[in-house]
Write an enzyme that holds these catalytic residues in place. Structure first.
Site, mmCIF file in Angstrom:
data_model
loop_
_atom_site.group_PDB
_atom_site.id
_atom_site.type_symbol
_atom_site.label_atom_id
_atom_site.label_comp_id
_atom_site.label_asym_id
_atom_site.label_seq_id
_atom_site.Cartn_x
_atom_site.Cartn_y
_atom_site.Cartn_z
ATOM 1 N N PHE A 126 13.663 -32.351 19.645
ATOM 2 C CA PHE A 126 13.049 -33.425 18.860
ATOM 3 C C PHE A 126 13.152 -32.988 17.399
ATOM 4 C CE2 PHE A 126 9.750 -36.050 17.073
ATOM 5 C CZ PHE A 126 9.738 -37.174 17.876
ATOM 6 N N ASP A 197 7.000 -26.263 22.894
ATOM 7 C CA ASP A 197 6.518 -27.595 22.532
ATOM 8 C C ASP A 197 6.363 -28.346 23.858
ATOM 9 O OD1 ASP A 197 6.390 -30.321 21.950
ATOM 10 O OD2 ASP A 197 7.519 -30.091 20.089
ATOM 11 N N ARG A 367 15.466 -45.138 27.782
ATOM 12 C CA ARG A 367 14.469 -44.208 28.337
ATOM 13 C C ARG A 367 13.380 -44.967 29.078
ATOM 14 N NH1 ARG A 367 11.490 -40.124 24.397
ATOM 15 N NH2 ARG A 367 10.689 -42.112 23.692
HETATM 16 C C1 LIG Z 1 6.362 -36.677 20.039
HETATM 17 C C2 LIG Z 1 6.853 -35.327 19.666
HETATM 18 C C3 LIG Z 1 6.469 -34.725 18.472
HETATM 19 C C4 LIG Z 1 5.581 -35.484 17.511
HETATM 20 O O1 LIG Z 1 5.271 -34.823 16.376
HETATM 21 P P1 LIG Z 1 4.086 -35.338 15.429
HETATM 22 O O2 LIG Z 1 4.087 -34.369 14.339
HETATM 23 O O3 LIG Z 1 2.823 -35.307 16.254
HETATM 24 O O4 LIG Z 1 4.418 -36.729 14.994
HETATM 25 C C5 LIG Z 1 6.924 -33.444 18.209
HETATM 26 N N1 LIG Z 1 7.732 -32.787 19.078
HETATM 27 C C6 LIG Z 1 8.136 -33.362 20.238
HETATM 28 C C7 LIG Z 1 9.022 -32.624 21.185
HETATM 29 C C8 LIG Z 1 7.714 -34.649 20.556
HETATM 30 O O5 LIG Z 1 8.122 -35.210 21.681
#
Ligand SMILES: *Cc1c(COP(=O)(O)O)cnc(C)c1O
Length: 408
Positions: A126, A197, A367
């Site tokens: 991400f 994460d 998705r």
């Molecule tokens: C949804 C998501 C985020 C979101 O980050 P924010 O800082 O809370 O907006 C981060 N990492 C992953 C892998 C996600 O799926």
């Protein structure tokens, strides 16, 4: 042979989690397959938020910081998330966002490995995680972030310069689930620290941060945990690191004596040193309401149903010739199914018009997230059937399905 709608109705009738659907206020006629992006609204949330606004804030005013447990809430909620991620008490706090929390734990990890300069992350992660790794290494002189083309490149790049590895437990696009235990072990044997994460796995499957010996983790609460749009995130720091770890966003909520208003920073001992600022009380209150629902859910039952739902969807769509980008092997699958289609964007828009809400991730992935607390087997059948009809009729070619909003 694929299953019939009647067979799916029979599965719903014996589903041990079926009762949870009444905990959510979903509009009539909608099949919601985007709970992996924004979870549905728990029925109890509006009342709880109203109570915080009208009584705790409106009536009791500033006294609520003490009397309504506001000051402690980041710890209280962290303690309630602990069981969802396999963390013993005192290792999780709820605060800020995933990106901000990653900034804090990644900087802390680099400081715990002086002399090592590299952060490894996956190229397909991400992107906010990669942007944060760039930001942190940009500030700490001599450090750099290196991208793994695929997870198979991990061992090749895991040399004695690597301080920390950041990986997503479940890939946000394909839904691939990584082996947390095995990878954590490999990373630590190489002398590096492991940061997971868990945004796409928390609330989707049991997670065992303590048992896997994880060093740090971050995750959000607005996906499977149903905390609401932009609800606060959480972070985990293994107890063994808490004394030595230092994080750079040294705000007053992480201070040992915030109300002494001293000019110098002295961090709390323990997980509290990872706090920065006043918590957003309305967001925290909404999360508290959704955790009431999670406290009644058995994560093993959630995982079993999640796999049954994703298996069913794959079984129903595969004969249509759609390429499944998600691992077919259940042990390597999160709680979503991604299908490749060159016109995925308008196909998803046409499905949304029919009341089946999924989403699209560039360049070509449709998705579909399966949230076992409020999605049933007939929903899966209906979604697959609508998808087949949209593709057969070609209705997705209509002009209105090709206009893109800011959020896909
Ligand atoms: C949804 C998501 C985020 C979101 O980050 P924010 O800082 O809370 O907006 C981060 N990492 C992953 C892998 C996600 O799926």
């Amino acid at each position: 042979m694929t299953r019939t709608r009647e067979e799916c109705a029979a599965l719903d009738a014996t589903d041990p989690l079926a009762g949870f659907r009444a905990e959510f206020s979903l509009p009539e006629g909608i099949v919601y397959l985007d709970g992996n992006s924004l979870g549905a609204l728990p029925v109890r949330t509006p009342g709880r938020v109203r109570e915080v606004v009208e009584a705790e804030w409106g009536r009791d005013l500033i006294r609520s910081w003490n009397d309504a447990g506001w000051f402690e809430l980041p710890h209280t909620l962290g303690g309630r998330i602990g069981p969802l991620v396999g963390a013993a008490p005192g290792q999780v706090v709820v605060c800020d966002t995933t990106s901000v929390n990653l900034f804090k734990v990644l900087a802390a990890a680099l400081r715990l490995r002086p002399g090592r300069r590299t952060v490894l992350a996956e190229q397909t992660a991400f992107p906010t995680d990669l942007y944060i790794a760039e930001g942190v290494t940009g500030l700490l002189e001599g450090t750099r972030s290196v991208l793994l083309p695929t997870i198979a490149d991990l061992d090749r790049l895991l040399d004695d310069d690597v301080a920390a590895v950041v990986l997503s437990h479940v890939d946000y696009r394909t839904g691939e689930l990584l082996d947390m235990d095995g990878i954590t072990d490999r990373v630590q044997r190489a002398g590096a620290l492991m940061i997971w994460d868990v945004c796409h796995s928390v609330g989707a499957l049991p997670i065992e941060l303590d048992a896997c010996g994880v060093d740090f983790a971050v995750g959000c609460t607005y996906k499977y945990l149903n905390g609401g749009p932009g609800s606060p995130a959480f972070l985990y720091v293994a107890e063994r690191h808490q004394a030595a770890a230092a994080q750079p966003l040294s705000g007053w909520f992480g201070h040992a004596r915030p109300f002494a208003f001293e000019p110098g920073y002295e961090p709390l001992t323990g997980i509290g040193k990872f706090l920065t600022s006043s918590p957003s009380m309305l967001g925290q209150a909404a999360l508290g309401a959704s955790l009431d629902v999670w406290e009644k859910a058995d994560l093993r039952a959630v995982r079993a149903k999640s796999l049954a739902l994703t298996d069913l969807f794959i079984e129903l769509v595969e004969p249509r010739g759609l390429e499944v980008a998600t691992p077919l092997d259940a042990d390597r699958r999160g709680s979503q199914v991604a299908l490749r289609h060159p016109d995925g964007y308008p196909v998803v828009q046409a499905l949304i018009e029919r009341g089946v809400i999924g989403d699209f991730r560039a360049p070509d992935l449709m998705r579909f997230g399966f949230t076992p607390l409020y999605v049933g087997y007939q929903d899966v059948w209906d979604a697959a059937n609508h998808l087949a009809e949209v593709l057969e009729s070609g209705e997705w070619r209509a002009e209105r399905f090709n206009r893109r909003g800011a959020v896909t």
